[in-house]
Structure formats: structure tokens, C-alpha cells
Enzyme design. Sequence first.
Site, PDB file in Angstrom:
ATOM      1  N   LYS A  80       0.874  -1.093   0.039  1.00 22.34           N
ATOM      2  CA  LYS A  80      -0.080   0.155  -0.015  1.00 22.34           C
ATOM      3  C   LYS A  80       0.787   1.272   0.074  1.00 22.34           C
ATOM      4  O   LYS A  80       1.372   1.613   1.016  1.00 22.34           O
ATOM      5  CB  LYS A  80      -0.832  -0.045   0.976  1.00 22.34           C
ATOM      6  CG  LYS A  80      -2.159   0.969   1.074  1.00 22.34           C
ATOM      7  CD  LYS A  80      -2.531   1.488   2.372  1.00 22.34           C
ATOM      8  CE  LYS A  80      -1.426   2.886   2.652  1.00 22.34           C
ATOM      9  NZ  LYS A  80      -1.645   4.318   1.724  1.00 22.34           N
ATOM     10  N   GLU A 161      10.000   2.722  10.886  1.00 19.11           N
ATOM     11  CA  GLU A 161      10.788   3.595  10.711  1.00 19.11           C
ATOM     12  C   GLU A 161      10.212   4.775  10.860  1.00 19.11           C
ATOM     13  O   GLU A 161       9.416   5.166   9.910  1.00 19.11           O
ATOM     14  CB  GLU A 161      11.832   3.239   9.626  1.00 19.11           C
ATOM     15  CG  GLU A 161      13.198   4.044   9.342  1.00 19.11           C
ATOM     16  CD  GLU A 161      13.064   5.357   9.185  1.00 19.11           C
ATOM     17  OE1 GLU A 161      13.193   6.416  10.116  1.00 19.11           O
ATOM     18  OE2 GLU A 161      13.074   5.882   7.866  1.00 19.11           O
ATOM     19  N   CYS A 195      13.677  11.796   6.691  1.00 24.25           N
ATOM     20  CA  CYS A 195      13.628  11.677   7.943  1.00 24.25           C
ATOM     21  C   CYS A 195      15.093  11.778   8.559  1.00 24.25           C
ATOM     22  O   CYS A 195      15.423  11.986   9.860  1.00 24.25           O
ATOM     23  CB  CYS A 195      13.377  10.464   8.364  1.00 24.25           C
ATOM     24  SG  CYS A 195      14.062   9.025   7.551  1.00 24.25           S
ATOM     25  N   GLU A 294       9.485  17.783  14.290  1.00 24.49           N
ATOM     26  CA  GLU A 294       9.897  17.393  13.152  1.00 24.49           C
ATOM     27  C   GLU A 294       8.773  18.176  12.362  1.00 24.49           C
ATOM     28  O   GLU A 294       8.104  18.039  12.105  1.00 24.49           O
ATOM     29  CB  GLU A 294       9.595  15.967  12.956  1.00 24.49           C
ATOM     30  CG  GLU A 294      10.143  15.681  11.510  1.00 24.49           C
ATOM     31  CD  GLU A 294      10.089  14.204  11.105  1.00 24.49           C
ATOM     32  OE1 GLU A 294      11.061  13.487  10.337  1.00 24.49           O
ATOM     33  OE2 GLU A 294       9.053  13.489  11.672  1.00 24.49           O
TER      34      GLU A 294
END
Length: 394
Positions: A80, A161, A195, A294
Amino acid sequence: NWFEADADISETIDFCEFYAREALRFAKAEPPVQLPGERDTLTYIPLGVGAVIPPWNFACAIMAGMTVASIVSGNTVVLKPSSDSPTIAAKFVELLEECGMPDGVVNFCPGGGASFGDALVAHAKVRYIAFTGSREVGLHINQSAAQQQPGQLWIKRTVLEMGGKDAIIVDADADIDDAVEGVATAAFGFQGQKCSACSRAIVDERIYDKFLEQLKSRVERITIGDPAANPNMAAVINEGSMNDILRYIEIGKKDGRLITGGARDTKASSEGGYFIQPTVIADIPPKSKLEQEEIFGPVLAVIKSRNFDHALEIANDTEFGLTGAVYSSSREKLDRAVREFHVGNLYLNRKCTGAMVGAHPFGGFNMSGTDSKSGGPDYLYLFTQAKSVGEKIS
């Protein structure tokens, strides 16, 4: 741009090669002890059906890496992709089919995260979920996967992750030219949508002003525009992301001092797309929003440190622990960073992005994920389970 696209495809090739060879190594596994009078074997067998849910930013490499790790281990996959980047995954599946992948091994299933994605994670016959994305979604997946569904026979495994708030420490004895280049490249490559991107530069007060002066000059040379024309920076992923990034910039302007950037790039955006100027905001206090949360965009917070002790304290004071870097000419300080800078991927005298498969197994601590170490020698353990057999022989 072309550089980032080339890196994405190169990493895809590296993952395919690396995991295929790792599968051959796993097939030769042996128990550490052979008992006299027995034939003892150890095999790694597949888990079953896996849900692979990749992000949009490394739309080929991360998607392909999690998929290939699954299938070389003998599992089947429901893939997906992110709803922002389904076409690249579709093309990858076409290539798998062209290479002879049997029907039903990899099943391309695009759909919304909050609807189809949630249903996939919760399904009783899904054995594991491999996910790369935000902290919020990763924690939601972890919580959902922990609930046993009717007919579910196993504890679901999650390979997560997630995000980062990555820092580069620039010590007083660093090569400032190298540090400026490393920080600028790590902060603004792919618009900061990694990231692993540097979103915090922690700079010793003795070189702080000189570093900012050189950084401003370097960042203002960054070109912005249509990626087909190969500028340094293109657009951020969508309008929602742009609005979030601009909101953080306004918060940063109040908490710190704008050095450069700070707005939407109207020239590039006039032709369509969500372009934001590379933005540097200095004098950001530790524990502020810009220093802790973030952003996932082209925004760099610069924090002043009193000394190396203080720099390490600031760098570690976050719920994340993905990547980090230290620029210093002191062997003692670099060795100390190895022991005390708590991140999954630490780089010394180089930028904190650009992990290479095999050389830099990738995965972070704390809220950055399950420390899954993609591209490393232990990664396929996450997609297999060990079966030990002891047979008495005459």
C-alpha cells in the site's frame, strides 16, 4: 531533482542486490552447537502475509527495500504505497512481473491510510507490518497491531521507521567550510523532506557568528524551481505540508532570528507547485517547538552552544534518535560522540544524510522507530522466524 532521483534509484538497486545476497546467507544458517549423536539444523522460515506501507519521499527505494526484504524471505506482500506517490510503486510492481514474479506474491493495493491502511493493519491474517513514515502514524500502527483480532493466531510484528529531529554539532575546532557545506546539503537536499535531514545545527558560541555568515551565503546560492530543470530544490509534497511548514516558520521567527528565506517562493510557485524558500532561523532556544518537533521541510534551526558538553546535551534532548553528525578536529570529542550521541546513525566530519546500503545500516532509537537497521545484516530477521530441528541419529 535529478541528483535525488538518481540516488533513489541507485539505492533501490542496492537494496535488491543486498537483500538477495542476505537471503542466500540466511539459507546457510547453522546452529552454533552440534550435539553428539544428533543432526541439528536451524532454518529461517517466512512469517506469512506482510503489509508494506512505504512513504512518499523515497518513493522507490524505501518502498522497494521493504518489499524485496519481504519476498526474498519467502513472504507475500500487500503493498500500500502513499497516496501521494502511488505511480512509482505501480511501475516497480510492473517490473517485478516482467522479471517473472509469480502472481499473488506482491499485490499492489493503493488506497487511503485512514481507511484501507487501517483495515490492512488490523486484519487478522496480516502477520507483520513494515512501515516508514511519521511518528504519529507509526505509533498508531503499533497500537492497532498489538490488538488481537478474532481468528488471529500470532503476535503481529511491526517494523517501524519513523521520524527524526536530527542535529549536526559544529564544534569550535571544526573546519567551518566543511561544516557549512555539510549542514546546508543535509538540511535542504530534497527540500528537507528526509527523516535523516539536518533540522538542527548546534554551533559553538566561539564560531557562531562566522558560521552563520558563511551559511547564509551558501544557502542563498540554492536554486529553486521545476525539478525537470534540475535546480537544487523543488516543491514540497502537497499544500497541507506547505501550510504546516510555513506555520513552523512563523513560530521560528518569533522565537529566533531569521537569517534567510522565511516564505513561500512566489516566482517558482507562479508556475504551479508548493515551493518554499530554504529557511535558516538562528538563536533558537532549546526545548522550543522549532528545536523539538519534526517539520519535514526546508527549515533549519541554529542553536548556540557554550561548549561540546552543552552541544551534546542539546543534541540528545529530544524524543527522536535517528541521525546525527559532529564536525570537530578533536579525536577525543569524536570518540566521545560515538559513546554519548544517542542516535542510530552517527556521522563524523560529514553530513547526516546519504546512508549507503550495507555500509550504513539505517534505523533510529527512541521515537525514531524500532531500530530496524534496513540495509544491514540483521534486517531479514525481522521478516523471518527461526525453526530449530534436532534429530537423533544412530
